[in-house]
Design a protein around this motif. Structure first.
Motif, mmCIF file in Angstrom:
data_model
loop_
_atom_site.group_PDB
_atom_site.id
_atom_site.type_symbol
_atom_site.label_atom_id
_atom_site.label_comp_id
_atom_site.label_asym_id
_atom_site.label_seq_id
_atom_site.Cartn_x
_atom_site.Cartn_y
_atom_site.Cartn_z
ATOM 1 N N PHE A 215 0.853 -1.188 0.000
ATOM 2 C CA PHE A 215 0.000 0.000 0.000
ATOM 3 C C PHE A 215 0.886 1.234 0.000
ATOM 4 O O PHE A 215 1.907 1.290 0.702
ATOM 5 C CB PHE A 215 -0.922 -0.001 1.222
ATOM 6 C CG PHE A 215 -1.927 1.102 1.197
ATOM 7 C CD1 PHE A 215 -3.006 1.064 0.331
ATOM 8 C CD2 PHE A 215 -1.788 2.210 2.018
ATOM 9 C CE1 PHE A 215 -3.933 2.095 0.287
ATOM 10 C CE2 PHE A 215 -2.703 3.242 1.986
ATOM 11 C CZ PHE A 215 -3.783 3.187 1.121
ATOM 12 N N ILE A 216 0.492 2.239 -0.788
ATOM 13 C CA ILE A 216 1.333 3.412 -1.037
ATOM 14 C C ILE A 216 0.488 4.675 -0.944
ATOM 15 O O ILE A 216 -0.641 4.716 -1.436
ATOM 16 C CB ILE A 216 1.960 3.342 -2.452
ATOM 17 C CG1 ILE A 216 2.737 2.036 -2.655
ATOM 18 C CG2 ILE A 216 2.869 4.554 -2.712
ATOM 19 C CD1 ILE A 216 2.972 1.694 -4.121
ATOM 20 N N ARG A 239 6.722 5.176 7.944
ATOM 21 C CA ARG A 239 7.870 4.411 8.435
ATOM 22 C C ARG A 239 7.426 3.347 9.434
ATOM 23 O O ARG A 239 7.813 2.182 9.334
ATOM 24 C CB ARG A 239 8.875 5.360 9.100
ATOM 25 C CG ARG A 239 10.096 4.660 9.726
ATOM 26 C CD ARG A 239 10.685 5.525 10.822
ATOM 27 N NE ARG A 239 9.706 5.781 11.859
ATOM 28 C CZ ARG A 239 9.634 6.924 12.534
ATOM 29 N NH1 ARG A 239 10.463 7.899 12.280
ATOM 30 N NH2 ARG A 239 8.704 7.074 13.473
ATOM 31 N N ASP A 240 6.593 3.733 10.383
ATOM 32 C CA ASP A 240 6.207 2.823 11.463
ATOM 33 C C ASP A 240 5.295 1.696 10.976
ATOM 34 O O ASP A 240 5.393 0.571 11.474
ATOM 35 C CB ASP A 240 5.513 3.594 12.588
ATOM 36 C CG ASP A 240 6.443 4.590 13.274
ATOM 37 O OD1 ASP A 240 7.671 4.481 13.092
ATOM 38 O OD2 ASP A 240 5.931 5.483 13.980
ATOM 39 N N LYS A 241 4.409 1.988 10.017
ATOM 40 C CA LYS A 241 3.441 0.989 9.546
ATOM 41 C C LYS A 241 3.852 0.342 8.223
ATOM 42 O O LYS A 241 3.105 -0.465 7.676
ATOM 43 C CB LYS A 241 2.059 1.640 9.391
ATOM 44 C CG LYS A 241 1.469 2.192 10.683
ATOM 45 C CD LYS A 241 1.221 1.084 11.697
ATOM 46 C CE LYS A 241 0.546 1.633 12.944
ATOM 47 N NZ LYS A 241 0.332 0.569 13.961
ATOM 48 N N LYS A 242 5.035 0.704 7.726
ATOM 49 C CA LYS A 242 5.551 0.138 6.474
ATOM 50 C C LYS A 242 4.623 0.429 5.291
ATOM 51 O O LYS A 242 4.273 -0.439 4.497
ATOM 52 C CB LYS A 242 5.798 -1.367 6.603
ATOM 53 C CG LYS A 242 6.815 -1.728 7.681
ATOM 54 C CD LYS A 242 8.150 -1.035 7.412
ATOM 55 C CE LYS A 242 9.184 -1.317 8.496
ATOM 56 N NZ LYS A 242 10.427 -0.508 8.290
ATOM 57 N N ILE A 243 4.245 1.682 5.196
ATOM 58 C CA ILE A 243 3.456 2.177 4.067
ATOM 59 C C ILE A 243 4.410 2.789 3.051
ATOM 60 O O ILE A 243 5.302 3.563 3.418
ATOM 61 C CB ILE A 243 2.439 3.232 4.539
ATOM 62 C CG1 ILE A 243 1.462 2.620 5.548
ATOM 63 C CG2 ILE A 243 1.679 3.833 3.354
ATOM 64 C CD1 ILE A 243 0.612 3.639 6.297
ATOM 65 N N GLY A 244 4.255 2.452 1.798
ATOM 66 C CA GLY A 244 5.084 3.056 0.769
ATOM 67 C C GLY A 244 4.694 4.513 0.551
ATOM 68 O O GLY A 244 3.565 4.917 0.816
ATOM 69 N N ILE A 245 5.651 5.289 0.076
ATOM 70 C CA ILE A 245 5.401 6.705 -0.230
ATOM 71 C C ILE A 245 5.854 6.966 -1.659
ATOM 72 O O ILE A 245 6.816 6.379 -2.149
ATOM 73 C CB ILE A 245 6.154 7.632 0.739
ATOM 74 C CG1 ILE A 245 5.671 7.432 2.172
ATOM 75 C CG2 ILE A 245 5.986 9.100 0.327
ATOM 76 C CD1 ILE A 245 4.247 7.851 2.434
#
Length: 327
Positions: A215-216, A239-245
């Motif tokens: 997910f991004i 960063r904390d939830k490992k979400i793409g940016i």
């Protein structure tokens, strides 16, 4: 794509608050970016030029922009056939499908915003203005995500989409954060705080339901965030939830970009699971401040990878290098 510059007090350079193991960048994978309709025209044979570009051996996949209305007609009635066909076509060619779920629309009349009709009927869209420093001001519309019912309906669609496609799609992203609601005509009770709160809530929810597909969230600018505290909040969450940016535009060394999301991408690139950057239509005509000429493919790629940490790039099919045969 909105390129609204944020003016005001300069914020200190962002730094990730927690130490994390560096993410391996690897090489950049080149993909294409286009609307779902343009993809369908290509693979049906109506646009053989784009079909040939999709089939290139140096293209890893396609990011299709799917408007909310294309995925949901009547409330709670979801249609996945178009994404099913796109996925099948690409899988047969050993390519990946990324989907950008679009809830905001630029240079369009309110009545033509591509959201489900029931959202419009319930007063769930807001007027926007795009004061792009590179182009004339235009007007558009977006789903009023700060309205709890609108957001609940949108998240219900994301949940249903995840139940169907989680683990099958390479990535699902929400669009850019740069919006400016026309408060002179808005009737949805918009505030910049409620807007950003809603964006963060959708980020959290998207990651919650997409556990296998990356997910991004695209981030470029935020309204009334001159000190960038809210932007830092979003990057910390990613960063904390490992979400793409990612972002809708790759514009190397462009001042107003460098002062906003680019500096955060640079600071957080080793702490994020994925950075994905697009090179869309206006970008390929933008002038490189170092040369005064349009950016080259190499300049786009080097900046996206080395400075921003991108591992996936999404190119407009109009990019010069895609008009030439593969090496």
């Amino acid at each position: 794509m909105a390129l609204t510059a944020t003016a005001g007090v300069a914020a200190a350079a962002p730094t990730p608050a927690k130490a994390t193991a560096p993410v391996s960048h690897g090489k950049v994978t080149d993909n294409l970016y286009m609307s779902l309709g343009a993809f369908e025209d290509a693979v049906s044979g109506e646009d053989p030029k784009v079909k040939a570009i999709i089939d290139r051996k140096d293209i890893g996949g396609v990011q299709v922009v799917a408007p909310w209305k294309a995925l949901e007609g009547k409330k709670g009635e979801y249609t996945w056939s178009r994404l099913d066909k796109a996925l099948k076509h690409l899988q047969e060619r050993h390519k990946k499908l990324f989907v950008q779920v679009q809830d905001r629309f630029f240079d369009v009349a309110m009545k033509d915003a591509n959201v489900p009709q029931y959202v419009k009927d319930e007063g769930g869209i807001a007027p926007t203005v795009d004061e792009n420093p590179d182009n004339p001001t235009t007007h558009g519309a977006m789903a009023a995500q700060w309205n709890k019912q609108v957001r609940a309906d949108f998240q219900a669609m994301l949940k249903a989409m995840a139940q169907k496609f989680d683990g099958k799609l390479a990535g699902v992203n929400l669009p850019e954060t740069a919006v400016e609601v026309d408060t002179k005509t808005d009737q949805t009770k918009y505030t910049s705080k409620s807007y950003i709160d809603a964006e963060i809530d959708n980020m959290r929810y998207g990651k919650k339901v997409f556990t296998k597909t990356q997910f991004i969230q695209y981030i470029n600018f935020l309204p009334d965030d001159d000190d960038h505290k809210r932007m830092k909040e979003m990057f910390d969450l990613a960063r904390d939830k490992k979400i793409g940016i990612g972002g809708p535009d790759t514009l190397p060394d462009r001042k107003y970009q460098m002062e906003n999301s680019y500096k955060f991408l640079h600071a957080y690139k080793d702490a994020l699971p994925l950075v994905a950057m697009a090179v869309q239509e206006p970008d390929i005509n933008a002038k490189d401040p170092k040369t005064g000429k349009p950016f080259t493919r190499e300049r786009f790629t080097d900046f996206a990878h080395d400075y921003l940490g991108a591992r996936q790039m999404f190119w407009t099919t109009e990019a010069d290098w895609l008009q030439k045969p593969t090496a």
